[in-house]
Write a protein that holds these residues in place. Structure first.
Motif, PDB file in Angstrom:
ATOM      1  N   ALA A  89       0.797  -1.264  -0.211  1.00  0.00           N
ATOM      2  CA  ALA A  89       0.157   0.000   0.040  1.00  0.00           C
ATOM      3  C   ALA A  89       0.978   1.291   0.095  1.00  0.00           C
ATOM      4  N   ALA A  90       0.586   2.146  -0.857  1.00  0.00           N
ATOM      5  CA  ALA A  90       1.259   3.481  -1.077  1.00  0.00           C
ATOM      6  C   ALA A  90       0.435   4.497  -1.904  1.00  0.00           C
ATOM      7  N   ILE A  91       1.121   5.587  -1.782  1.00  0.00           N
ATOM      8  CA  ILE A  91       0.337   6.591  -2.613  1.00  0.00           C
ATOM      9  C   ILE A  91       1.188   7.520  -3.107  1.00  0.00           C
ATOM     10  N   ILE A  92       0.747   8.042  -4.298  1.00  0.00           N
ATOM     11  CA  ILE A  92       1.285   9.403  -4.960  1.00  0.00           C
ATOM     12  C   ILE A  92       0.369  10.295  -4.588  1.00  0.00           C
ATOM     13  N   PRO A  93       0.483  11.328  -3.667  1.00  0.00           N
ATOM     14  CA  PRO A  93      -0.589  12.229  -3.072  1.00  0.00           C
ATOM     15  C   PRO A  93      -1.080  13.096  -4.496  1.00  0.00           C
ATOM     16  N   VAL A  94      -2.234  13.693  -4.149  1.00  0.00           N
ATOM     17  CA  VAL A  94      -2.644  14.621  -5.161  1.00  0.00           C
ATOM     18  C   VAL A  94      -1.880  16.054  -4.970  1.00  0.00           C
ATOM     19  N   GLY A  95      -1.228  16.379  -5.905  1.00  0.00           N
ATOM     20  CA  GLY A  95      -0.544  17.700  -5.755  1.00  0.00           C
ATOM     21  C   GLY A  95       0.631  17.371  -5.632  1.00  0.00           C
ATOM     22  N   ASP A  96       1.380  16.356  -5.614  1.00  0.00           N
ATOM     23  CA  ASP A  96       2.721  15.958  -5.424  1.00  0.00           C
ATOM     24  C   ASP A  96       3.609  16.745  -6.559  1.00  0.00           C
ATOM     25  N   ASP A  97       4.790  17.288  -6.260  1.00  0.00           N
ATOM     26  CA  ASP A  97       5.295  18.292  -7.038  1.00  0.00           C
ATOM     27  C   ASP A  97       6.759  18.596  -6.749  1.00  0.00           C
ATOM     28  N   ALA A  98       7.450  19.309  -7.566  1.00  0.00           N
ATOM     29  CA  ALA A  98       8.748  19.666  -7.449  1.00  0.00           C
ATOM     30  C   ALA A  98       9.079  20.406  -5.779  1.00  0.00           C
ATOM     31  N   SER A 100      10.192  23.187  -4.988  1.00  0.00           N
ATOM     32  CA  SER A 100       9.901  24.675  -4.772  1.00  0.00           C
ATOM     33  C   SER A 100       8.470  24.766  -4.910  1.00  0.00           C
ATOM     34  N   ARG A 101       7.650  23.881  -5.288  1.00  0.00           N
ATOM     35  CA  ARG A 101       6.039  23.973  -5.312  1.00  0.00           C
ATOM     36  C   ARG A 101       5.222  23.094  -4.530  1.00  0.00           C
ATOM     37  N   ILE A 102       5.795  22.087  -4.093  1.00  0.00           N
ATOM     38  CA  ILE A 102       4.864  21.169  -3.309  1.00  0.00           C
ATOM     39  C   ILE A 102       4.218  21.807  -1.899  1.00  0.00           C
ATOM     40  N   GLY A 103       2.980  21.625  -1.509  1.00  0.00           N
ATOM     41  CA  GLY A 103       2.532  21.772  -0.525  1.00  0.00           C
ATOM     42  C   GLY A 103       2.897  21.118   0.908  1.00  0.00           C
ATOM     43  N   LEU A 104       3.266  21.582   1.952  1.00  0.00           N
ATOM     44  CA  LEU A 104       3.937  20.890   3.064  1.00  0.00           C
ATOM     45  C   LEU A 104       2.702  19.709   3.397  1.00  0.00           C
ATOM     46  N   GLY A 105       1.649  19.906   3.166  1.00  0.00           N
ATOM     47  CA  GLY A 105       0.472  18.972   3.549  1.00  0.00           C
ATOM     48  C   GLY A 105       0.418  17.752   2.799  1.00  0.00           C
TER      49      GLY A 105
END
Length: 242
Positions: A89-98, A100-105
């Motif tokens: 079980a694992a995820i690539i969360p919605v909003g995953d990004d670089a 400089s841009r990824i949200g900490l949440g």
């Protein structure tokens, strides 16, 4: 008493997880198909049972400590041991990004499932794994967690801007190594499996590799002989440089 070897696969209701469950069932295991969604898990189990495999569904949400404890209690009551644990079980969360841009949440969400969830499941089931003759733990990994590949500007991996997934899976590799070290001499082998980019919800349906091909890497590590490796990460072509 169940005389078959018992294997638990998290996230087994679809994709590579379901294919790992299928292949372990074909190898003679009683397969416990973990799924956070009971209904989806039941659909997958019915499919496996229809193929003549010994499969049982179990509700298991890796980020929910109560769910994990409950699942471990159910396995203990029904079987008294666990021979194989596949942390799929694992995820690539919605909003995953670089970076400089990824949200900490978003970053936090990736670590919650891919690292804390993995550790929580391992802790909960380790007492049952210790009761088996020669247990195996396999943690699903990825080339995107390889410092060597991601750090190579000529590699396609260096162009993938998913900090949450990449960094959490790199942390999961450290969990694999440290748990293997902790369990040396116990007969329990712990390794990581890189299935490659497979045609799944996560990998994208245009990916060249099939879930069956990806699952075979994990199944091979789950069925290692006593003299097999521990504390390593393997892909289809062999040991992953990471």
């Amino acid at each position: 008493m169940n005389t078959h070897k018992i294997a638990l696969v998290t996230g087994a209701n679809k994709g590579i997880g379901k294919e790992i469950a299928r292949q372990l069932g074909q190898a003679g295991f009683t397969v416990l198909a973990g799924s956070r969604d009971v209904a989806r898990g039941e659909v997958a189990v019915k499919e496996l049972v229809a193929e003549g495999l010994d499969a049982v569904g179990i509700q298991l949400e890796v980020t929910d400590e109560a769910s994990v404890r409950r699942a471990a209690g159910q396995v203990d009551a029904a079987y008294g041991r666990l021979d194989v644990l596949i942390n799929n079980a694992a995820i690539i969360p919605v909003g995953d990004d670089a970076v400089s841009r990824i949200g900490l949440g978003v970053l936090r969400e990736a670590f919650e499932t891919n690292v804390l969830g993995l550790v929580g499941v391992a802790q909960a089931f380790l007492p049952l794994l210790r009761k088996a003759d020669a247990a195996r733990i396999v943690n699903l990994s990825t080339s995107l967690a390889s410092f060597e590949q991601v750090g190579d500007p000529e590699s396609r991996m260096s162009t993938v801007r998913t900090l949450g997934y990449n960094s959490s899976k790199a942390a999961a590799n450290m969990v694999t190594v440290m748990l293997a070290n902790e369990l040396r001499g116990t007969g329990i082998l712990v390794n990581g499996a890189d299935p490659g980019n497979c045609a799944t919800d996560m990998g994208g349906w245009s990916a060249a590799r099939t879930p069956a091909q990806g699952a075979a890497v994990a199944v091979g590590l789950a069925t290692l002989d006593a003299d097999g490796p521990t504390g390593q990460v393997y892909a289809e072509e062999g040991r992953l440089a990471w």
